[in-house]
Design a protein around this motif. Structure first.
Motif, PDB file in Angstrom:
ATOM      1  N   THR A  31       0.828  -1.199   0.000  1.00  0.00           N
ATOM      2  CA  THR A  31       0.000   0.000   0.000  1.00  0.00           C
ATOM      3  C   THR A  31       0.867   1.255   0.000  1.00  0.00           C
ATOM      4  OG1 THR A  31      -1.687  -1.193   1.258  1.00  0.00           O
ATOM      5  CG2 THR A  31      -1.866   1.208   1.203  1.00  0.00           C
ATOM      6  N   ASP A  35       2.752   3.653 -10.811  1.00  0.00           N
ATOM      7  CA  ASP A  35       1.323   3.922 -10.898  1.00  0.00           C
ATOM      8  C   ASP A  35       0.592   2.796 -10.171  1.00  0.00           C
ATOM      9  OD1 ASP A  35       1.831   6.161 -12.442  1.00  0.00           O
ATOM     10  OD2 ASP A  35       1.594   5.094 -14.351  1.00  0.00           O
ATOM     11  N   PRO A  36      -0.620   3.041  -9.690  1.00  0.00           N
ATOM     12  CA  PRO A  36      -1.330   2.023  -8.904  1.00  0.00           C
ATOM     13  C   PRO A  36      -1.516   0.716  -9.662  1.00  0.00           C
ATOM     14  CG  PRO A  36      -2.383   4.147  -8.630  1.00  0.00           C
ATOM     15  CD  PRO A  36      -1.363   4.312  -9.724  1.00  0.00           C
ATOM     16  N   PRO A  82      -6.395  -1.592  -6.109  1.00  0.00           N
ATOM     17  CA  PRO A  82      -7.013  -0.750  -5.079  1.00  0.00           C
ATOM     18  C   PRO A  82      -7.064  -1.470  -3.736  1.00  0.00           C
ATOM     19  CG  PRO A  82      -8.715  -1.841  -6.330  1.00  0.00           C
ATOM     20  CD  PRO A  82      -7.400  -2.308  -6.913  1.00  0.00           C
ATOM     21  N   ARG A 141      -4.423   2.853  -2.470  1.00  0.00           N
ATOM     22  CA  ARG A 141      -3.832   2.299  -3.683  1.00  0.00           C
ATOM     23  C   ARG A 141      -2.602   1.472  -3.328  1.00  0.00           C
ATOM     24  NH1 ARG A 141      -8.057   3.440  -5.344  1.00  0.00           N
ATOM     25  NH2 ARG A 141      -8.646   4.842  -7.033  1.00  0.00           N
ATOM     26  N   ALA A 162       0.908  -0.472  -5.085  1.00  0.00           N
ATOM     27  CA  ALA A 162       1.780  -0.246  -6.236  1.00  0.00           C
ATOM     28  C   ALA A 162       3.087  -0.996  -6.039  1.00  0.00           C
ATOM     29  CB  ALA A 162       2.050   1.249  -6.422  1.00  0.00           C
TER      30      ALA A 162
END
Length: 303
Positions: free
Chosen positions: A115, A128-129, A132, A245, A247
């Motif tokens: 996270t 970028d994510p 979710p 988010r 990543a």
């Protein structure tokens, strides 16, 4: 005589340290291509890294390595050590110092459902994510605590869920996405219980079911798995956080590698590969967290 040779000895010492920590020097995209291998640091967690050689993040990074034309190598780590294994800085022992203890670098990127959190942004750069998340409150089905009634207002729902924390003991894990300090839960007189069995998030629900705690904080990917693994034994009380988010994480001196991953990630989202993998490992994710997937081809709930 010893004093006369001390500069040479210092030079030799510096050279030996350079050899020792040679792998700790920055490896960006060009270095990785020359080396011919991409080292993926991962911690077994939910269905991102299953520990059996697969998982959502494992397959994504395997495809990324193939895209770069290099060999994929998985490097197992732990939540306590994974950031240090990436950065070469031992953040476990001296996390507040500007230059924590040095250690060898063992990998080029982290991908295991990590996270994006403010403390981590000081140590690594995120892609970028990739997925979710959010933190929810989960309870055993036999507890008196009842799920909140959704109001349509996320802030109101979060307040109602936090109020339910007073009704029983709740597992938390510090220095993780389940750290109560991140959600303004500390010093509120709540019966929070530090999870001491391990730092493995996968162990929280089993411990709760053994009645070591009434409830637990848990992030949504783990909640989805838990609801399928223990049907009828657990219930979701409500949200503790806004949507978050996850990543992949990179060293701050590997911007080209991160940019290459971002371009690759955008490509597999566009061509449908990403959603095929999501539905393989998190079948109901678009239903639980629809906002993230809505604009990704194939990402609508039920699609």
């Amino acid at each position: 005589m010893p004093a006369r040779h001390s500069p040479i000895r210092r030079l030799l010492l510096a050279a030996s340290l350079l050899c020792l920590f040679g792998s700790a020097l920055a490896d960006d995209l060009r270095d990785i291509r020359e080396r011919g291998v991409l080292r993926h640091l991962g911690v077994p967690y939910a269905n991102f890294v299953t520990g059996s050689g697969d998982g959502l993040d494992v397959e994504i990074v395997q495809l990324f390595a193939r895209h770069l034309g290099v060999r994929y190598e998985f490097v197992p780590s732990t939540w306590d050590t994974v950031v240090g294994d990436l950065t070469g800085k031992d953040t476990r022992t001296k996390p507040t110092l500007p230059d924590p203890g040095r250690r060898p670098i063992r990998g080029d990127m982290i991908a295991n459902g990590m996270t994006i959190l403010p403390p981590r942004l000081k140590l690594v750069d995120f892609s970028d994510p990739t997925f979710p998340s959010a933190v929810w409150l989960l309870a055993r089905s036999d507890t008196a605590t009842q799920p909140i009634k959704p109001s349509g207002d996320k802030e109101r729902d979060i307040r109602a869920t936090k109020a339910a924390l007073r009704q029983g003991s709740t597992f938390v894990i510090y220095n993780s996405c389940l750290d109560p300090a991140l959600y303004d839960l500390e010093n509120k007189g709540l019966p929070l219980k530090r999870f001491t069995g391990s730092n493995n998030v996968n162990d929280l629900v089993p411990a709760m079911l053994k009645r070591e705690s009434d409830m637990t904080l848990l992030d949504v990917p783990d909640v989805m798995i838990a609801l399928e693994r223990w049907p009828g034994k657990i219930k979701v009380i409500g949200p503790i956080s806004e949507e978050q988010r996850m990543a992949a994480a990179f060293r701050k001196d590997s911007p080209e590698l991160r940019d290459a991953f971002n371009a690759f990630l955008a490509g597999i989202k566009k061509d449908g590969t990403y959603m095929k993998l999501v539905k393989k490992y998190y079948r109901v994710a678009p239903r639980y967290l629809p906002e993230f997937f809505r604009d990704i081809p194939g990402g609508k709930a039920g699609g």
